[in-house]
Design an enzyme around this catalytic site. Structure first.
Site, mmCIF file in Angstrom:
data_model
loop_
_atom_site.group_PDB
_atom_site.id
_atom_site.type_symbol
_atom_site.label_atom_id
_atom_site.label_comp_id
_atom_site.label_asym_id
_atom_site.label_seq_id
_atom_site.Cartn_x
_atom_site.Cartn_y
_atom_site.Cartn_z
ATOM 1 N N LYS A 77 62.392 -8.826 6.852
ATOM 2 C CA LYS A 77 62.543 -10.212 6.399
ATOM 3 C C LYS A 77 63.681 -10.361 5.383
ATOM 4 C CE LYS A 77 59.402 -12.040 3.602
ATOM 5 N NZ LYS A 77 58.671 -10.780 3.666
ATOM 6 N N THR A 79 66.231 -8.385 5.014
ATOM 7 C CA THR A 79 67.484 -8.093 5.725
ATOM 8 C C THR A 79 67.969 -9.325 6.487
ATOM 9 O OG1 THR A 79 66.846 -5.775 5.929
ATOM 10 C CG2 THR A 79 68.560 -6.571 7.416
ATOM 11 N N ARG A 100 63.779 -12.550 -4.439
ATOM 12 C CA ARG A 100 63.086 -11.950 -5.576
ATOM 13 C C ARG A 100 63.720 -10.623 -5.987
ATOM 14 N NH1 ARG A 100 57.374 -11.123 -3.244
ATOM 15 N NH2 ARG A 100 58.673 -10.746 -1.401
ATOM 16 N N LYS A 111 56.752 1.065 -0.045
ATOM 17 C CA LYS A 111 57.344 -0.062 0.667
ATOM 18 C C LYS A 111 58.864 0.023 0.715
ATOM 19 C CE LYS A 111 57.651 -5.125 0.470
ATOM 20 N NZ LYS A 111 59.055 -5.231 0.114
ATOM 21 N N ALA A 279 53.216 -11.375 -3.173
ATOM 22 C CA ALA A 279 52.660 -12.471 -2.378
ATOM 23 C C ALA A 279 51.224 -12.229 -1.954
ATOM 24 C CB ALA A 279 53.518 -12.703 -1.136
ATOM 25 N N PHE A 307 55.755 -11.170 2.348
ATOM 26 C CA PHE A 307 54.844 -10.854 3.446
ATOM 27 C C PHE A 307 54.889 -11.925 4.530
ATOM 28 C CE2 PHE A 307 52.718 -8.436 -0.126
ATOM 29 C CZ PHE A 307 53.206 -7.218 0.277
ATOM 30 N N PHE A 387 65.787 -3.909 17.103
ATOM 31 C CA PHE A 387 65.812 -2.466 16.853
ATOM 32 C C PHE A 387 66.453 -1.782 18.057
ATOM 33 C CE2 PHE A 387 63.223 -3.408 13.346
ATOM 34 C CZ PHE A 387 62.985 -2.274 12.584
ATOM 35 N N TRP A 415 71.172 -5.981 10.625
ATOM 36 C CA TRP A 415 71.190 -4.642 10.012
ATOM 37 C C TRP A 415 72.450 -3.891 10.453
ATOM 38 C CZ3 TRP A 415 71.795 0.452 10.682
ATOM 39 C CH2 TRP A 415 71.334 1.312 9.679
#
Length: 562
Positions: A77, A79, A100, A111, A279, A307, A387, A415
């Site tokens: 998210k 990225t 954030r 994470k 979150a 999230f 991906f 990415w």
């Protein structure tokens, strides 16, 4: 910008990138050097004078980025948020990013960071993921200063008649440290304080973090701090920071931390990185001040909420937007084929295999989040974060499933390609912004009862059947109503992994009941926290934390940071 595809890790890509002096980034959005408070060459805070000056500007369009329920397969998210901002600028739109700050807890834990990934990152990545400009340290200090003032008040005679058994304010540290969840303090005799049970929250779960991120300015910050409930007296009446008389001192500790931080992406898109409430246990959005500032400096603001849409987006729309007077223009839901296959029952070890059937099963999770955003009356676009293992057949299956839901979708390759890989998504969003109507509205009214607000979120956002309130939670509702707190929004503290309060129920569970075990009054922040399941406000570290891979070389360069 560097586009060397032989570079594989996020930190290698970040360290190979060529940053511009932050003064040059500021010039892009009409700011001068006097509007900045510099932290070296590549970081700065916006000054108070700059924040006041920019209020005269027109307001840009705010686009919220959220996702499906997260899985170990990864969604990306942050990225996509960064890459989408870069893509807008590539097609000639003046855009900024507002996200954030990362917490050291998950950074050192499992994470990872919160600066994006690959060629869609905010820089300097190492600084942002570690100490940055010291905002979290200031919040930790303010939190613990309040705890010290409180215990000193007990030691010095307790004029407020605080009941030591009913103190609700905890200490904080910005690390995952399960050993500090429950502690006993004040041992050692009369001169060492009043013995009592205590505990630590992670800094991002501190109410002071939420207060700073929802405050509109210093005066509002002080007013909110004064309303924080820290304990109850012997008559079971709430005792606040204002009663203790230390809101001025706390505001002083936070006077610089409240200023937004200006940095840049790999492609030199301006980004405000500020605040970091979780979150799953807080409201999960960057600061109101940063979002407002970005909307005054750019025509498009790409922001994110933590999230899945059941947590961060719901809280953005019910809490942050409501308090700040923000109206988002559209919502992007990030999904990966890998994660959807996990929601469809495929173990992580088999995600590289083509499995359209599991993808269709897992699509139910994305489908629920689409329904939720539509329930809020907002236009929605799905970003398929690609991906390398995704097959053409799987991509087409997901595109067809989105089409069946009458939701536009865009394959996103940020990415690997940076902003170039987000152009299709940016153009799709522009089509939606010009062609779809926005009927944004909350799903509950503030005048609804606390029980009804919780039930509305559970049924309309999670897709649950019912809510069960523990006896303790029911007693707390009565107290909150007596204290005049029932007209506040609710902030659901829930596992991020499932739409339900059971983390192992992936996909789209049905006919489930969410159990609210207790409520926590966050009156300074301006909401009531509902704690569900076994969600904790102090995480623990995994068996092999990410910190085991981290180091620094002789030149002072970070090594192994993702």
């Amino acid at each position: 910008m560097v586009m060397n595809t032989t570079i594989r890790t996020d930190i290698e890509i970040a360290q190979a990138a060529k940053m511009l002096p932050i003064k040059k980034i500021a010039e892009k959005i009409g700011l001068e050097e006097d509007d900045l408070e510099l932290f070296g060459k590549y970081k700065a805070k916006l000054s108070n004078d700059a924040l006041v000056k920019m209020q005269k500007n027109n307001t840009g369009k705010i686009i919220l980025v959220t996702s499906i329920n997260p899985t170990p397969a990864g969604e990306g998210k942050s990225t996509v948020t960064v890459g989408l901002g870069d893509a807008f600028n590539r097609i000639g739109k003046k855009a900024m990013i507002a996200i954030r700050e990362p917490s050291l807890g998950p950074t050192m834990g499992i994470k990872g960071g919160a600066t994006g990934g690959g060629f869609s990152q905010v820089l300097p990545m190492e600084d942002i993921n570690l100490h940055f400009t010291g905002d979290f340290h200031a919040i930790t200090t303010a939190n613990n200063a309040l705890a010290a003032f409180l215990d000193n008040h007990l030691h010095q005679g307790n004029e407020l008649n605080i009941d030591p058994r009913r103190i609700v304010w905890k200490r904080a540290v910005d690390l995952n440290d399960r050993a500090l969840r429950k502690v006993v303090i004040g041992l050692g005799g009369p001169m060492q304080g009043v013995p009592r049970e205590d505990g630590f929250d992670i800094t991002v779960a501190s109410e002071i973090m939420a207060v700073l991120c929802l405050a509109s300015g210093l005066n509002d910050l002080k007013a909110r701090l004064s309303r924080i409930v820290i304990a109850y007296n012997n008559h079971k009446e709430p005792v606040t920071v204002g009663d203790l008389g230390v809101e001025g001192a706390l505001t002083l500790l936070l006077k610089d931390a409240i200023k937004p931080n200006l940095v840049q992406t790999i492609e030199h898109t301006p980004a405000l990185v500020h605040g970091g409430p979780f979150a799953n246990i807080a409201h999960g959005c960057n600061s109101v001040i940063a979002t407002r500032a970005a909307s005054k400096l750019a025509d498009y603001v790409i922001t994110e909420a933590g999230f899945g849409a059941d947590l961060g987006a719901e809280k953005f729309l019910h809490i942050k937007a409501r308090m700040a007077g923000i109206k988002p223009e559209a919502v992007v839901i990030v999904a990966t084929i890998r994660a959807l296959k996990m929601h469809g029952g495929v173990p992580k070890s088999e995600l590289a295999r083509e499995n359209a059937s599991a993808l269709e099963n897992g699509f139910a999770n994305l489908q629920k989040h689409i329904e939720t955003i539509k329930n809020f009356g907002l236009p929605v676009v799905v970003a398929i974060n690609k991906f390398v293992s995704d097959t053409d057949a799987e991509i087409q299956t997901l595109m067809d499933l989105c089409s069946r839901e009458n939701v536009p979708a865009a394959l996103t390759e940020v990415w690997e390609k940076g902003g170039e890989g987000g152009i299709v998504l940016a153009e799709k969003l522009l089509e939606v912004l010009s062609g779809e109507e926005n009927h944004f509205h909350p799903l509950y009214e503030l005048s609804d009862s606390i029980e009804q607000k919780v039930r509305t979120v559970v049924q309309k956002v999670y897709g649950g059947k019912e809510v069960e309130f523990s006896p303790a939670a029911k007693r707390q509702i009565d107290v909150f109503e007596k204290n005049g707190w029932s007209n506040l929004p609710v902030c659901m503290a829930k596992t991020q992994y499932s739409l339900s309060d059971n983390p192992v129920k992936l996909g789209r569970p049905a006919d489930f009941t969410v159990t609210v075990r207790e409520f926590k009054p966050s009156i300074g922040a301006g909401f009531i926290v509902a704690l569900t399941g076994d969600v904790m406000t102090m995480p623990g570290l995994p068996k092999k934390p990410a910190a085991l891979n981290m180091d620094v070389d002789e030149a002072g360069n970070a090594v192994g940071l993702f």
